[in-house]
Design a protein around this motif. Structure first.
Motif, mmCIF file in Angstrom:
data_model
loop_
_atom_site.group_PDB
_atom_site.id
_atom_site.type_symbol
_atom_site.label_atom_id
_atom_site.label_comp_id
_atom_site.label_asym_id
_atom_site.label_seq_id
_atom_site.Cartn_x
_atom_site.Cartn_y
_atom_site.Cartn_z
ATOM 1 N N MET A 11 -17.387 -94.418 -21.408
ATOM 2 C CA MET A 11 -18.076 -93.660 -22.446
ATOM 3 C C MET A 11 -18.591 -94.608 -23.534
ATOM 4 O O MET A 11 -17.829 -95.368 -24.118
ATOM 5 C CB MET A 11 -17.142 -92.624 -23.055
ATOM 6 C CG MET A 11 -16.743 -91.534 -22.065
ATOM 7 S SD MET A 11 -15.892 -90.143 -22.836
ATOM 8 C CE MET A 11 -14.516 -90.959 -23.591
ATOM 9 N N TRP A 26 -24.443 -98.699 -17.016
ATOM 10 C CA TRP A 26 -23.281 -99.581 -16.829
ATOM 11 C C TRP A 26 -23.698 -100.903 -16.168
ATOM 12 O O TRP A 26 -23.270 -101.976 -16.595
ATOM 13 C CB TRP A 26 -22.185 -98.893 -16.019
ATOM 14 C CG TRP A 26 -21.238 -99.891 -15.401
ATOM 15 C CD1 TRP A 26 -21.080 -100.162 -14.090
ATOM 16 C CD2 TRP A 26 -20.357 -100.791 -16.097
ATOM 17 N NE1 TRP A 26 -20.165 -101.167 -13.900
ATOM 18 C CE2 TRP A 26 -19.704 -101.577 -15.119
ATOM 19 C CE3 TRP A 26 -20.067 -101.023 -17.445
ATOM 20 C CZ2 TRP A 26 -18.776 -102.565 -15.440
ATOM 21 C CZ3 TRP A 26 -19.141 -102.015 -17.766
ATOM 22 C CH2 TRP A 26 -18.504 -102.770 -16.783
ATOM 23 N N ARG A 28 -11.857 -101.108 -23.874
ATOM 24 C CA ARG A 28 -11.775 -100.657 -22.485
ATOM 25 C C ARG A 28 -13.096 -100.965 -21.780
ATOM 26 O O ARG A 28 -14.106 -101.239 -22.422
ATOM 27 C CB ARG A 28 -11.520 -99.151 -22.423
ATOM 28 C CG ARG A 28 -10.131 -98.726 -22.859
ATOM 29 C CD ARG A 28 -9.112 -98.943 -21.775
ATOM 30 N NE ARG A 28 -7.781 -98.493 -22.180
ATOM 31 C CZ ARG A 28 -7.288 -97.282 -21.946
ATOM 32 N NH1 ARG A 28 -8.040 -96.373 -21.342
ATOM 33 N NH2 ARG A 28 -6.073 -96.983 -22.317
ATOM 34 N N SER A 29 -13.068 -100.843 -20.478
ATOM 35 C CA SER A 29 -14.274 -101.085 -19.696
ATOM 36 C C SER A 29 -14.318 -100.096 -18.538
ATOM 37 O O SER A 29 -13.319 -99.448 -18.245
ATOM 38 C CB SER A 29 -14.262 -102.526 -19.172
ATOM 39 O OG SER A 29 -15.433 -102.793 -18.449
ATOM 40 N N ALA A 30 -15.476 -100.027 -17.886
ATOM 41 C CA ALA A 30 -15.628 -99.107 -16.761
ATOM 42 C C ALA A 30 -14.559 -99.370 -15.711
ATOM 43 O O ALA A 30 -14.157 -100.512 -15.492
ATOM 44 C CB ALA A 30 -17.007 -99.266 -16.144
ATOM 45 N N TYR A 31 -14.106 -98.306 -15.045
ATOM 46 C CA TYR A 31 -13.098 -98.471 -13.999
ATOM 47 C C TYR A 31 -13.628 -98.012 -12.636
ATOM 48 O O TYR A 31 -13.477 -98.696 -11.654
ATOM 49 C CB TYR A 31 -11.836 -97.692 -14.360
ATOM 50 C CG TYR A 31 -10.748 -97.749 -13.311
ATOM 51 C CD1 TYR A 31 -9.969 -98.894 -13.156
ATOM 52 C CD2 TYR A 31 -10.504 -96.665 -12.466
ATOM 53 C CE1 TYR A 31 -8.986 -98.963 -12.190
ATOM 54 C CE2 TYR A 31 -9.509 -96.724 -11.493
ATOM 55 C CZ TYR A 31 -8.755 -97.875 -11.350
ATOM 56 O OH TYR A 31 -7.777 -97.942 -10.395
ATOM 57 N N CYS A 32 -14.247 -96.825 -12.599
ATOM 58 C CA CYS A 32 -14.570 -96.242 -11.286
ATOM 59 C C CYS A 32 -16.045 -96.351 -10.908
ATOM 60 O O CYS A 32 -16.394 -96.275 -9.747
ATOM 61 C CB CYS A 32 -14.149 -94.780 -11.249
ATOM 62 S SG CYS A 32 -15.223 -93.693 -12.223
ATOM 63 N N ALA A 33 -16.896 -96.475 -11.906
ATOM 64 C CA ALA A 33 -18.349 -96.552 -11.697
ATOM 65 C C ALA A 33 -18.924 -95.327 -10.987
ATOM 66 O O ALA A 33 -20.048 -95.358 -10.506
ATOM 67 C CB ALA A 33 -18.748 -97.843 -10.960
ATOM 68 N N MET A 34 -18.144 -94.268 -10.872
ATOM 69 C CA MET A 34 -18.690 -93.077 -10.200
ATOM 70 C C MET A 34 -18.425 -91.785 -10.967
ATOM 71 O O MET A 34 -18.480 -90.697 -10.419
ATOM 72 C CB MET A 34 -18.154 -92.968 -8.774
ATOM 73 C CG MET A 34 -16.645 -92.863 -8.666
ATOM 74 S SD MET A 34 -16.100 -92.396 -6.997
ATOM 75 C CE MET A 34 -16.431 -90.634 -7.002
ATOM 76 N N GLY A 35 -18.140 -91.918 -12.252
ATOM 77 C CA GLY A 35 -18.108 -90.707 -13.077
ATOM 78 C C GLY A 35 -16.799 -89.970 -13.176
ATOM 79 O O GLY A 35 -16.750 -88.903 -13.776
ATOM 80 N N VAL A 36 -15.717 -90.514 -12.628
ATOM 81 C CA VAL A 36 -14.478 -89.739 -12.698
ATOM 82 C C VAL A 36 -13.455 -90.228 -13.728
ATOM 83 O O VAL A 36 -12.580 -89.478 -14.123
ATOM 84 C CB VAL A 36 -13.771 -89.604 -11.323
ATOM 85 C CG1 VAL A 36 -14.610 -88.796 -10.365
ATOM 86 C CG2 VAL A 36 -13.421 -90.952 -10.730
ATOM 87 N N CYS A 37 -13.563 -91.465 -14.185
ATOM 88 C CA CYS A 37 -12.496 -91.974 -15.055
ATOM 89 C C CYS A 37 -12.822 -91.865 -16.541
ATOM 90 O O CYS A 37 -11.941 -91.934 -17.374
ATOM 91 C CB CYS A 37 -12.163 -93.421 -14.706
ATOM 92 S SG CYS A 37 -13.389 -94.605 -15.280
ATOM 93 N N PHE A 38 -14.070 -91.722 -16.894
ATOM 94 C CA PHE A 38 -14.510 -91.590 -18.282
ATOM 95 C C PHE A 38 -14.151 -92.806 -19.139
ATOM 96 O O PHE A 38 -14.077 -92.705 -20.354
ATOM 97 C CB PHE A 38 -13.966 -90.295 -18.919
ATOM 98 C CG PHE A 38 -14.604 -89.062 -18.347
ATOM 99 C CD1 PHE A 38 -14.284 -88.637 -17.077
ATOM 100 C CD2 PHE A 38 -15.535 -88.343 -19.073
ATOM 101 C CE1 PHE A 38 -14.866 -87.514 -16.520
ATOM 102 C CE2 PHE A 38 -16.140 -87.215 -18.527
ATOM 103 C CZ PHE A 38 -15.803 -86.796 -17.244
ATOM 104 N N GLU A 39 -13.928 -93.940 -18.509
ATOM 105 C CA GLU A 39 -13.659 -95.157 -19.276
ATOM 106 C C GLU A 39 -14.948 -95.746 -19.831
ATOM 107 O O GLU A 39 -14.924 -96.534 -20.761
ATOM 108 C CB GLU A 39 -12.978 -96.215 -18.382
ATOM 109 C CG GLU A 39 -11.541 -95.909 -18.043
ATOM 110 C CD GLU A 39 -10.605 -96.061 -19.231
ATOM 111 O OE1 GLU A 39 -11.066 -96.355 -20.340
ATOM 112 O OE2 GLU A 39 -9.398 -95.868 -19.034
ATOM 113 N N ALA A 72 -23.128 -104.564 -17.616
ATOM 114 C CA ALA A 72 -22.358 -105.567 -16.893
ATOM 115 C C ALA A 72 -23.175 -106.853 -16.743
ATOM 116 O O ALA A 72 -22.670 -107.956 -16.956
ATOM 117 C CB ALA A 72 -21.939 -105.032 -15.530
#
Ligand SMILES: Cc1cc2nc3c(=O)[nH]c(=O)nc-3n(C[C@H](O)[C@H](O)[C@H](O)COP(=O)(O)OP(=O)(O)OC[C@H]3O[C@@H](n4cnc5c(N)ncnc54)[C@H](O)[C@@H]3O)c2cc1C
Ligand SMILES: Cc1cc2nc3c(=O)[nH]c(=O)nc-3n(C[C@H](O)[C@H](O)[C@H](O)COP(=O)(O)OP(=O)(O)OC[C@H]3O[C@@H](n4cnc5c(N)ncnc54)[C@H](O)[C@@H]3O)c2cc1C
Ligand code: FES
Lengths: 497, 119, 374
Positions: free
Chosen positions: B67, B33, B54-65, B37
């Motif tokens: 992928m 990621w 879509r784009s990354a949201y949490c950067a820590m593996g919980v939102c799965f955005e 970025a």
């Protein structure tokens, strides 16, 4: 410590398996190994430390001191952890934990299995979802992500807006400012009345004055900078169709809009529930923290005999208490497996237990002060996306509710809300709270999703190779003998003859 | 734009990878990621129902955005993967409408590349 | 305490109980369904959704054929979306032995006058399933087959039944059953119910109800397991099975792929829970990839299982009680009862209102395992 062991442990068995190498997991490992237990710690990061001490030994920054003294302190515990005899399996995702002491985890794309007599779940927290209009648009991220990116990759974003409430929000803004990264604005949603209502807890908070001062210090740091700070904001909305173009909000009735392509949102942290839920542990709704927490006793013991839960995954306690809880859990499990006596455990845990009790007062104060606004937890705008994976909006959920989806699992079956890859992490709390409101009943009566392993997507290929355990035969578990069915090959051709 | 404060960048060994066909170098240990970025390739996937980026949201593996398709394998969380030499990272386009039923649909990236790429 | 009265009491709010309630209500019979949890909480809400006529046991073919006709119009009949899609079902033959099995089945079916199962050669197989592995040499198809969304289907029956007067009581676990005079008296923890007719549709718990009524059955229960993938590009329109391998999957309209395979986990019916056996799921995964190499790119999103009742011959119990008058059973569908749902309600309604069914229920007698007294 044996790091990332060469030949992965297959069918290994341990006294205690710890999931998560944050302060809770590390301190549990240190305590347990001291008493001679065979301990394994599994964590999905390349290095130990957890969220708070992420990369403390390998910071990409030239001067990690800007991250603050609390962060640097982490190198003490990570060093002690490295010295202890626990086996640390890093960069592995534990995708299944069972109440029979079984762990399945992905190591370099292969599923491995180990068993332990006792398990400590120390998987930490995640940020509370922030379901406002447009929060799913590219350009909107959580404030925790800003910190994660900073700690692990030295990545920053200039000119972003930070919005929401809670100490972590102010911390990351302060860290950005110390690094000279421009912050366009801080939009603080802590409502005025929270300052008043939290005063009732202030005496308790004074029991931990150091932490109180720390929090105030961060705010002062931000105010002294030239960052624009908006206070008492509400009604947050992300502007933009395809991507974030701005943030709008109102303050005592007057509308504001900031043009920006990047917003970092935050309104506190909640336990990352998926593992404790999939383990079938009993959970209760914590009104103080507005989240589901696994039920544990003072020793972190859950409703299932072999499972203890430590740190933020048991309810938000913060780093120092997480470490204390890790030690307490370990002591209890050492008693369970007969390595120490109950008296020894009582004696050794006394300080930590006292510390935890003291911290509770401070926690109450913090939770009251930074209690997120109802409107930012329970979206009312029909268009707001609740389930990001399956793209289900408030309107979709209302329809599902009208069709009989009165409970989270029914609503999920009805609407697919919560069925996507994140398995409810991003919508579960919103759904519980929304249903409670619509039913006009307490959240505790509404419940949460029934979760299952895997904790993350597992490739079919990886699973297909996981045959090293028992002979792979389709042994029939029904006492009725082989059966034809739609879930299995149709053997009726033969049966019919 | 995201930018890197990674002062040790030059000391860490650099890794070559492609992101949406673009050649990129990234320091060892960096997450996929972060590499995306920094390369300005912040879109991770199409949302499957409404077909929006879509784009990354949490950067820590919980939102799965986050992928993305990594080495032909879809649904890989970019924020959890570290960069590897030769990695091929692509914007994920699988939606409810994607079809490989037409004989002319190419399946090569999806079947041939996958195999030993789990290391 | 008041006693709630109705003409018929149905125990169990799965698809069988809900369908029964619907058909009774349609005939103007007052009916109440008692469900210990929530409607469609168990097998009927979490099954694989396979609507299959292909390969049915001969004893079930007539029922299954009628059910299949019902499915084609069910959305209209119930004025709801069951998610039913007629997509055909293909069982794949992996080798000559499989083809031989299919040929003898075909002959047998033709002799009995059934022509809904049609054999496919390799070319035809590939045409219908372009991604099937090279080694697969043929198969058999049933065109009317397909899938439906289980939760939606069961709810559809329930809602349609409620619309015409049926009453569903959730959270009501039947604890005792007594016959007093001509009435059945049924008690839950806090309520009492009275009815002339009693129907046992209690799924994996039906043997317990059966005993209360007076019939003893060698029923067992188990936990068949399923897994579902994240969305994949559409690659298979028909539902897929195999002649002799534990392979079974279907790709839904939204792109997710539901994989079965017959593996069973561990069932704990007293606690409403099941545990999975991951190494058995692994073999299901293995077969899916072997038959469809494109499945290498599949990612499993969730694995689960549900509680299902079985009889030793894998045929359900359907029909009147042997020991008691005006009591009826429909349970132990042995992992293929979802498809039968629409017809089972009809059969029970016939038994109750007409005293008989037009189907041959002999193979499904509740006492078929009882030793004959000489
Ligand atoms: C994004 C974020 C940033 C934070 N930053 C700070 C901060 O700067 N200062 C502060 O005081 N508090 C911070 N917190 C709060 C923090 O959670 C606690 O202070 C503290 O880290 C809790 O410790 P813990 O040991 O309970 O959990 P954590 O430190 O979160 O450790 C849990 C570990 O378990 C791993 N894990 C989780 N699931 C699995 C799995 N299935 N398999 C393998 N490993 C797994 C995680 O990757 C993590 O390394 C942050 C929280 C979040 C969510
Ligand atoms: C994983 C799985 C996959 C399957 N796949 C398929 C498929 O693809 N195609 C197919 O045709 N079939 C399939 N089946 C089988 C099918 O789901 C069942 O045969 C069917 O749903 C049975 O319906 P039912 O109404 O008898 O049972 P259930 O749905 O189990 O309903 C029985 C109800 O009775 C209630 N109950 C029990 N005891 C009491 C009591 N004392 N008081 C009150 N209520 C009580 C229960 O709570 C339950 O809700 C599958 C089953 C499983 C588990
Ligand atoms: S950004 Fe949330 S999972 Fe990667």
């Amino acid at each position: 410590m044996i790091n990332n062991i060469e030949t992965p442990s297959i069918n290994n068995s341990y006294d205690i398996a710890i999931i998560g190498a944050g302060p809770a997991g590390m301190s549990a490992a240190i305590t347990a190994t001291k008493a001679g237990a065979r301990v394994v710690v599994l964590d999905d990061k390349p290095r130990s430390g957890g969220q708070i001490y992420r990369n403390v030994d390998a910071s990409p920054l030239a001067k990690p001191t800007v991250l603050g003294a609390d962060y640097l302190k982490g190198s003490e515990i990570t060093a002690a952890f490295k010295r202890c005899s626990a086996e640390h399996i890093s960069s592995v995702n534990v995708w299944h934990a069972g109440d029979n002491g079984e762990l399945l985890f992905s190591l370099e794309g292969e599923t491995q299995r180990l068993t332990a007599r006792q398990i400590i779940v120390a998987t930490g927290a995640m940020e509370r979802p922030f379901p406002i209009p447009g929060w799913h648009l590219p350009g909107v991220m959580s404030a925790g992500s800003a910190q994660v990116m900073l700690k692990s990759d030295g990545l920053v974003r200039d000119g972003a807006v930070f919005a929401g409430t809670g100490p972590l929000l102010y911390l990351i803004v302060a860290q950005y400012l110390r690094l000279g990264v421009k912050v366009k604005a801080l939009v603080d949603t802590t409502p005025k009345q929270n300052y008043l209502s939290s005063m009732s807890e202030i005496t308790g908070a004074m029991s931990a004055p150091r932490m109180l001062i720390k929090g105030l210090g961060l705010m002062n740091e931000i105010r002294k900078s030239d960052t624009k700070v908006y206070r008492f904001a509400e009604g947050l909305e992300i502007q933009g169709e395809e991507a974030c173009k701005g943030l709008s909000f109102s303050i005592s009735g007057s509308k504001h809009e900031i043009v920006t392509e990047h917003v970092f949102l935050h309104q506190g942290v909640i336990p990352n529930l998926n593992m404790t839920q999939a383990l079938g542990l009993k959970h209760t709704w914590c009104e103080q923290q507005l989240c589901w927490t696994p039920e544990t006793d003072n020793w972190g013991q859950s409703s299932q005999g072999v499972i203890a839960v430590a740190g933020d995954s048991s309810g938000i306690v913060g780093a120092e208490s997480a470490a204390a809880m890790g030690r307490i859990c370990a002591l209890r499990q050492l008693v369970n497996i007969g390595l120490i006596t109950e008296q020894q455990a009582d004696h050794e845990a006394a300080d930590d237990l006292r510390f935890m009790r003291k911290q509770q007062h401070f926690r109450r104060f913090i939770d009251r002060l930074y209690r997120p606004l109802d409107q930012h937890r329970k979206p009312t705008n029909d268009q707001t996306v609740v389930c990001r994976c399956e793209e289900r909006t408030v309107k979709d959920l209302k329809q599902g509710f009208a069709l009989g989806g009165r409970e989270p699992n029914q609503l999920k079956s009805q609407t697919r809300c919560g069925m996507g890859p994140c398995q409810g992490r991003m919508c579960g709390h919103t759904v519980s709270e929304l249903l409670a409101e619509w039913r006009n009943e307490p959240v505790a009566d509404v419940g949460y999703y029934r979760l299952r392993s895997p904790m993350r997507l597992v490739t079919l290929q990886e699973l297909s190779r996981f045959t090293n355990l028992t002979p792979v035969s389709t042994v029939d578990r029904a006492s009725s003998g082989t059966s034809d069915s739609d879930v299995e090959a149709n053997k009726e051709q033969e049966l019919a003859q | 734009m995201f930018r890197s404060l990674n002062d040790k960048e030059n000391q860490r060994s650099l890794i070559n990878l492609t992101i949406n066909g673009k050649l990129v170098t990234a320091p060892q240990g960096q997450t996929v990621w972060a590499a995306m970025a920094l390369a300005g390739e912040t879109s991770t996937r199409l949302s499957p129902v409404t077909l929006k980026a879509r784009s990354a949201y949490c950067a820590m593996g919980v939102c799965f955005e986050c992928m993305t398709e990594i080495n032909g394998m879809p649904n890989q969380q970019a924020c959890l993967f570290e960069v590897k030499e030769g990695m091929d990272i692509r914007f994920q386009e699988i939606t409810e409408q994607t079809s490989l039923l037409n004989p002319s649909d190419s399946v090569s990236t999806l079947t041939e590349n996958v195999g030993g790429n789990h290391d | 305490m008041t006693t709630h009265k109705s003409e018929v009491l149905v125990i169990g709010g799965g698809i069988q109980g809900s369908s029964t309630a619907y058909h009774l209500a349609k005939r103007g019979v007052s009916v109440r369904v008692l469900e210990k949890d929530t409607v469609s909480r168990h097998a009927s809400g979490v099954n694989a959704g396979g609507v299959r006529l292909l390969g049915r046991n001969l004893a079930e073919v007539e029922l299954s054929k009628t059910a299949m006709e019902r499915w084609q119009q069910l959305d209209d009949e119930l004025d709801a979306d069951t998610g039913f899609r007629a997509r055909s079902l293909i069982n794949i033959a992996a080798d000559e032995t499989d083809m031989e099995t299919l040929r003898s089945r075909e002959q047998q079916m033709h002799e009995l006058g059934y022509f809904h199962e049609v054999m496919l050669d390799q070319h035809e197989l590939r045409e219908r399933l372009p991604h099937v592995a090279q080694h697969c040499i043929g198969g058999v198809v049933s065109e009317q087959d397909g899938y439906a969304i289980p939760f939606h289907s069961t709810q559809a029956f329930r809602i349609a039944a409620e619309r015409i007067g049926a009453i569903f009581c959730e959270g009501e676990q039947v604890q005792s059953i007594r016959k007093v005079g001509d009435s059945w008296l049924v008690a839950t923890e806090t309520q009492k119910y009275q009815a002339e007719h009693l129907v046992n549709c209690a799924g994996a718990w039906a043997d317990l109800i059966s005993v209360m009524i007076g019939d003893n059955v060698p029923m067992s229960y188990s936990a068949p397991m399923l897994m579902i993938t994240a969305r994949m590009p559409h690659f298979a329109t028909p539902v897929v099975g195999a002649v002799s391998r534990p392979l079974s999957f279907k790709q839904f309209e939204n792109g997710t792929v539901l994989i079965g395979g017959g593996a069973k986990g561990f069932a704990d019916r007293a606690n409403n829970t099941t545990r999975l056996d991951y190494s058995l799921l692994a073999s299901g995964a293995h077969h899916a990839i072997e038959f469809f190499p494109i499945m290498k790119t599949a990612c499993i999103n969730r694995m689960w299982s549900g509680l299902e009742a079985y009889m030793p011959d894998n045929l359900p119990v359907i029909g009147k009680s042997i020991r008691a008058d005006k009591a009826y059973h429909a349970f132990a569908f042995s992992a293929h009862g979802f498809q039968l749902g629409p017809v089972i309600g009809e059969v029970l309604a016939d038994l109750i209102t007409e005293g008989e069914s037009r189907f041959d229920l002999e193979p499904f007698r509740v006492n078929r395992y009882e030793r004959k007294v000489l």
